[in-house]
Design an enzyme around this catalytic site. Structure first.
Site, mmCIF file in Angstrom:
data_model
loop_
_atom_site.group_PDB
_atom_site.id
_atom_site.type_symbol
_atom_site.label_atom_id
_atom_site.label_comp_id
_atom_site.label_asym_id
_atom_site.label_seq_id
_atom_site.Cartn_x
_atom_site.Cartn_y
_atom_site.Cartn_z
ATOM 1 C CD GLU A 1 -2.904 -0.953 2.733
ATOM 2 O OE1 GLU A 1 -3.241 -0.527 2.819
ATOM 3 O OE2 GLU A 1 -1.871 -1.603 3.679
ATOM 4 C CG ASP B 1 -8.848 -12.486 6.684
ATOM 5 O OD1 ASP B 1 -7.531 -11.364 6.691
ATOM 6 O OD2 ASP B 1 -9.280 -12.223 8.294
HETATM 7 N N1 ADE Z 1 -6.748 -8.032 9.683
HETATM 8 C C1 ADE Z 1 -6.748 -8.577 8.359
HETATM 9 N N2 ADE Z 1 -6.938 -9.329 8.750
HETATM 10 C C2 ADE Z 1 -6.812 -9.874 9.794
HETATM 11 C C3 ADE Z 1 -6.923 -10.883 10.875
HETATM 12 N N3 ADE Z 1 -8.042 -12.401 10.716
HETATM 13 N N4 ADE Z 1 -7.279 -10.488 11.723
HETATM 14 C C4 ADE Z 1 -6.066 -9.205 12.215
HETATM 15 N N5 ADE Z 1 -5.921 -8.478 12.127
HETATM 16 C C5 ADE Z 1 -6.543 -8.715 10.554
#
Ligand code: ADE
Length: 252
Positions: free
Chosen positions: A13, A217
């Site tokens: 980024e 995610d």
């Molecule tokens: N940043 C992106 N995905 C995450 C996750 N699953 N847990 C903590 N920080 C994150």
């Protein structure tokens, strides 16, 4: 001219941001590279937050003490927590909580000792500007994304959510843990590792702070795999697109 801090979580980024700054100059403080320059007529300083609450709080403190920033904006990725928050969606913080803060029984669960606060608000005006910029940035990003890098997502369906972001010093990559977090904080939209700490520092200094996170995610058993692919293809493009739209909309 007031100076705005652009804080990213990932190298990918930051690289995109630096590519938009024709005159950037590097200064190293506390082992961090701070990039001073201009973008769209704004005096900006771009930096990596580093990962985790303490690292991010140190970065925020240096931005305030050494670089005199008068506003701070964070872009990055997060895990979706609430059921309606899907990969590819965007979450704009309206408030922040440290999900792993627990000084009970001395203080209520989640309260940051001696502040009387469990939640730190995001700056309303900056967050509103992000809310306007975000759907436009999703379109910009989607248009510039090669077909082969779309990861089977339909970003045309991506939603922009606004609400609570939870931060803690854990990458949440197990469905059980994600479910525990959802039970403890039913209104939390997303989980990440930095922003509640930066919001606390900015609150102490009385400086506006806002954050936007694209969901990489679902903070579940597949989180690790999704995360790597998502950052490489999508997150870096989205961050730069939303910042570009934001800076165009703010008076320099
Ligand atoms: N940043 C992106 N995905 C995450 C996750 N699953 N847990 C903590 N920080 C994150």
């Amino acid at each position: 001219m007031s100076r705005i801090a652009l804080v990213s979580a990932m190298h990918e980024e930051l690289a995109e941001v630096l590519a938009r700054m024709p005159d950037e100059q590097k200064t190293v403080v506390a082992g961090r590279e701070f990039w001073l320059g201009h973008w769209r007529g704004h005096d900006v300083v771009a930096v990596l937050s580093r990962i985790g609450k303490v690292a991010a709080a140190t970065t925020a403190t240096v931005l305030l003490e050494r670089f005199g920033v008068s506003r701070m904006v964070f872009t990055g990725v997060a895990g979706g927590l609430a059921p309606q928050v899907n990969v590819g969606d965007v979450v704009i913080a309206r408030e922040f909580i440290q999900h792993d803060m627990d000084a009970s029984p001395l203080f209520p669960r989640h309260e940051v000792p001696l502040t009387g606060l469990t939640r730190f608000p995001a700056d309303a005006a900056l967050s509103q500007a992000l809310a306007v910029a975000s759907p436009l940035a999703l379109q910009d990003m989607w248009a510039s994304l090669p077909h082969g890098e779309r990861l089977n997502l339909d970003l045309a369906k991506a939603q922009v959510h606004q609400g609570l972001i939870a931060s803690g010093d854990r990458f949440v990559s197990q469905t059980m843990e994600s479910q525990d977090l959802q039970r403890a904080l039913p209104d939390a939209l997303a989980v990440e590792m930095e922003c509640a700490a930066m919001a606390q520092v900015c609150h102490d200094y009385g400086v506006p702070f806002a954050a936007v996170r694209i969901i990489s995610d679902r903070a579940d058993d597949a989180a690790h795999v999704d995360f790597q692919r998502f950052i490489q293809s999508i997150a870096s493009r989205y961050s730069v697109a939303v910042l570009e739209r934001l800076l165009l909309s703010l008076p320099a």
